[in-house]
Motif scaffolding. Structure first.
Motif, PDB file in Angstrom:
ATOM      1  N   ILE A  38       0.859  -1.177   0.000  1.00 15.35           N
ATOM      2  CA  ILE A  38       0.000   0.000   0.000  1.00 15.35           C
ATOM      3  C   ILE A  38       0.898   1.230   0.000  1.00 15.35           C
ATOM      4  O   ILE A  38       1.709   1.408   0.915  1.00 15.35           O
ATOM      5  N   VAL A  39       0.768   2.059  -1.010  1.00  9.49           N
ATOM      6  CA  VAL A  39       1.563   3.290  -1.106  1.00  9.49           C
ATOM      7  C   VAL A  39       0.610   4.473  -0.972  1.00  9.49           C
ATOM      8  O   VAL A  39      -0.159   4.772  -1.891  1.00  9.49           O
ATOM      9  N   ASN A  40       0.669   5.127   0.176  1.00  5.96           N
ATOM     10  CA  ASN A  40      -0.221   6.238   0.498  1.00  5.96           C
ATOM     11  C   ASN A  40       0.506   7.549   0.211  1.00  5.96           C
ATOM     12  O   ASN A  40       1.489   7.885   0.879  1.00  5.96           O
ATOM     13  N   VAL A  41       0.027   8.271  -0.787  1.00  6.11           N
ATOM     14  CA  VAL A  41       0.754   9.410  -1.336  1.00  6.11           C
ATOM     15  C   VAL A  41       0.232  10.729  -0.767  1.00  6.11           C
ATOM     16  O   VAL A  41      -0.941  11.094  -0.969  1.00  6.11           O
ATOM     17  N   ASP A  42       1.083  11.420  -0.039  1.00  2.00           N
ATOM     18  CA  ASP A  42       0.840  12.803   0.397  1.00  2.00           C
ATOM     19  C   ASP A  42      -0.447  12.976   1.192  1.00  2.00           C
ATOM     20  O   ASP A  42      -1.209  13.940   0.980  1.00  2.00           O
ATOM     21  N   TRP A  83       4.163   5.441   3.354  1.00  2.00           N
ATOM     22  CA  TRP A  83       3.547   6.769   3.375  1.00  2.00           C
ATOM     23  C   TRP A  83       4.554   7.782   2.854  1.00  2.00           C
ATOM     24  O   TRP A  83       5.661   7.892   3.392  1.00  2.00           O
ATOM     25  N   SER A  84       4.184   8.517   1.809  1.00  2.00           N
ATOM     26  CA  SER A  84       5.046   9.601   1.332  1.00  2.00           C
ATOM     27  C   SER A  84       4.386  10.941   1.636  1.00  2.00           C
ATOM     28  O   SER A  84       3.175  11.026   1.831  1.00  2.00           O
ATOM     29  N   ARG A  85       5.195  11.977   1.685  1.00  2.00           N
ATOM     30  CA  ARG A  85       4.699  13.347   1.790  1.00  2.00           C
ATOM     31  C   ARG A  85       5.721  14.258   1.125  1.00  2.00           C
ATOM     32  O   ARG A  85       6.837  13.820   0.801  1.00  2.00           O
ATOM     33  N   VAL A  86       5.360  15.511   0.932  1.00  2.00           N
ATOM     34  CA  VAL A  86       6.226  16.433   0.214  1.00  2.00           C
ATOM     35  C   VAL A  86       6.589  17.614   1.108  1.00  2.00           C
ATOM     36  O   VAL A  86       5.768  18.087   1.891  1.00  2.00           O
ATOM     37  N   ALA A 128       4.784   1.967  13.422  1.00  4.01           N
ATOM     38  CA  ALA A 128       6.215   2.237  13.574  1.00  4.01           C
ATOM     39  C   ALA A 128       7.045   1.521  12.511  1.00  4.01           C
ATOM     40  O   ALA A 128       8.148   1.983  12.165  1.00  4.01           O
ATOM     41  N   ASN A 129       6.545   0.417  11.988  1.00  3.96           N
ATOM     42  CA  ASN A 129       7.294  -0.334  10.976  1.00  3.96           C
ATOM     43  C   ASN A 129       6.890   0.005   9.543  1.00  3.96           C
ATOM     44  O   ASN A 129       7.423  -0.588   8.598  1.00  3.96           O
ATOM     45  N   ASP A 130       5.968   0.934   9.353  1.00  3.03           N
ATOM     46  CA  ASP A 130       5.677   1.420   8.006  1.00  3.03           C
ATOM     47  C   ASP A 130       6.870   2.234   7.513  1.00  3.03           C
ATOM     48  O   ASP A 130       7.579   2.872   8.302  1.00  3.03           O
ATOM     49  N   LEU A 131       7.087   2.235   6.207  1.00  4.77           N
ATOM     50  CA  LEU A 131       8.103   3.102   5.620  1.00  4.77           C
ATOM     51  C   LEU A 131       7.498   4.487   5.417  1.00  4.77           C
ATOM     52  O   LEU A 131       6.435   4.622   4.799  1.00  4.77           O
ATOM     53  N   THR A 132       8.154   5.512   5.950  1.00  5.34           N
ATOM     54  CA  THR A 132       7.719   6.895   5.748  1.00  5.34           C
ATOM     55  C   THR A 132       8.891   7.700   5.226  1.00  5.34           C
ATOM     56  O   THR A 132      10.025   7.507   5.648  1.00  5.34           O
ATOM     57  N   TYR A 149      12.853  -0.700  -2.063  1.00  9.46           N
ATOM     58  CA  TYR A 149      12.136  -1.250  -0.906  1.00  9.46           C
ATOM     59  C   TYR A 149      11.123  -2.297  -1.350  1.00  9.46           C
ATOM     60  O   TYR A 149      11.024  -3.387  -0.763  1.00  9.46           O
ATOM     61  N   LEU A 150      10.373  -2.005  -2.418  1.00 15.96           N
ATOM     62  CA  LEU A 150       9.389  -2.954  -2.925  1.00 15.96           C
ATOM     63  C   LEU A 150      10.050  -4.208  -3.471  1.00 15.96           C
ATOM     64  O   LEU A 150       9.563  -5.328  -3.271  1.00 15.96           O
ATOM     65  N   ARG A 151      11.163  -4.046  -4.175  1.00 15.94           N
ATOM     66  CA  ARG A 151      11.886  -5.201  -4.712  1.00 15.94           C
ATOM     67  C   ARG A 151      12.394  -6.089  -3.573  1.00 15.94           C
ATOM     68  O   ARG A 151      12.303  -7.325  -3.638  1.00 15.94           O
ATOM     69  N   TRP A 152      12.955  -5.476  -2.545  1.00 22.20           N
ATOM     70  CA  TRP A 152      13.490  -6.249  -1.414  1.00 22.20           C
ATOM     71  C   TRP A 152      12.382  -7.072  -0.747  1.00 22.20           C
ATOM     72  O   TRP A 152      12.602  -8.208  -0.333  1.00 22.20           O
ATOM     73  N   HIS A 153      11.186  -6.503  -0.685  1.00 21.71           N
ATOM     74  CA  HIS A 153      10.059  -7.190  -0.044  1.00 21.71           C
ATOM     75  C   HIS A 153       9.274  -8.071  -1.021  1.00 21.71           C
ATOM     76  O   HIS A 153       8.208  -8.577  -0.662  1.00 21.71           O
TER      77      HIS A 153
END
Length: 225
Positions: A38-42, A83-86, A128-132, A149-153
């Motif tokens: 799940i990639v949650n954008v901004d 989770w990404s943000r700008v 806490a273990n989500d990638l941000t 990160y996606l490739r590794w997982h």
């Protein structure tokens, strides 16, 4: 004889065109693979807090609730949540040409690190273990750790949520396909400032780059794993 298509003009709204495309039962899908992320954008206050910022917008009032639901289900199945943000440094020297159009307190380039606009919406359930991480450009893939990160997982399917549908969600979905991932965009988890932008871009994503699905399709797939 003309085999191609001259540009079509018709008196239908973007929403009506989207509904017509989605109603086509013959449309092939990329489908789900074996493991999704799940990639949650901004999903940050600059874009979600209508009570605080003019730059915020809302499409489905349950957007963040839906994002939390599929993120929680993915975590429970051992699948990554991102989770990404700008944001930019104080002089906006890292905003590039994207930050040059305007320079007002509401401008993109004036989302500063550690500011209220940079902060994730407090309704987001971030583990806490989500990638941000913070990105600088529209795509959550551009010059970020996401692809590796996606490739590794061993992820083969990317579910893209967030905002805006016509901007960073679209850019992320196009890059996701370009990197070779099956790409899913759940309708209720995306938002934009205008109905036309929202549905026109969902239509284009469905026709070219992703499977645009009701969020329930993602829930059903995760619950069946």
């Amino acid at each position: 004889m003309t085999l191609g298509t001259k540009m079509i003009r018709e008196d239908k709204t973007a929403r009506e065109l989207f509904e017509a495309v989605m109603a086509n039962p013959a449309r092939n899908k990329f489908g789900f693979g074996e493991k999704l992320a799940i990639v949650n954008v901004d999903v940050q206050q600059a874009y979600t807090r209508l009570d605080l910022f003019k730059t915020a917008y809302e499409t489905d009032p349950r957007q963040i609730e839906h994002i939390n639901t599929i993120s929680r289900l993915a975590r429970a199945k051992g699948m990554p949540v991102i989770w990404s943000r700008v944001a930019y440094k104080n002089d906006a020297g890292d905003a590039g040409v994207w930050g040059t159009r305007t320079d007002t307190p509401d401008s993109l380039q004036n989302i500063k690190y550690g500011s209220a606009r940079h902060a994730y919406d407090p309704r987001c359930e971030i583990d806490a273990n989500d990638l941000t991480y913070t990105k600088r450009m529209p795509s959550a893939f551009f010059e970020t750790p996401l692809a590796s990160y996606l490739r590794w997982h061993k992820v083969d399917t990317v579910v893209v949520t967030g905002g805006s549908t016509s901007g960073c969600v679209r850019a992320t979905a196009v890059d996701s396909l370009s990197y070779g991932f099956r790409t899913i965009v759940p309708i209720e988890t995306c938002a934009d400032k205008h109905e036309s932008y929202h549905f026109a871009n969902l239509t284009d994503l469905q026709l070219k780059y992703a499977d645009v699905e009701p969020v329930q399709a993602v829930i059903d797939w995760l619950e069946a794993r």
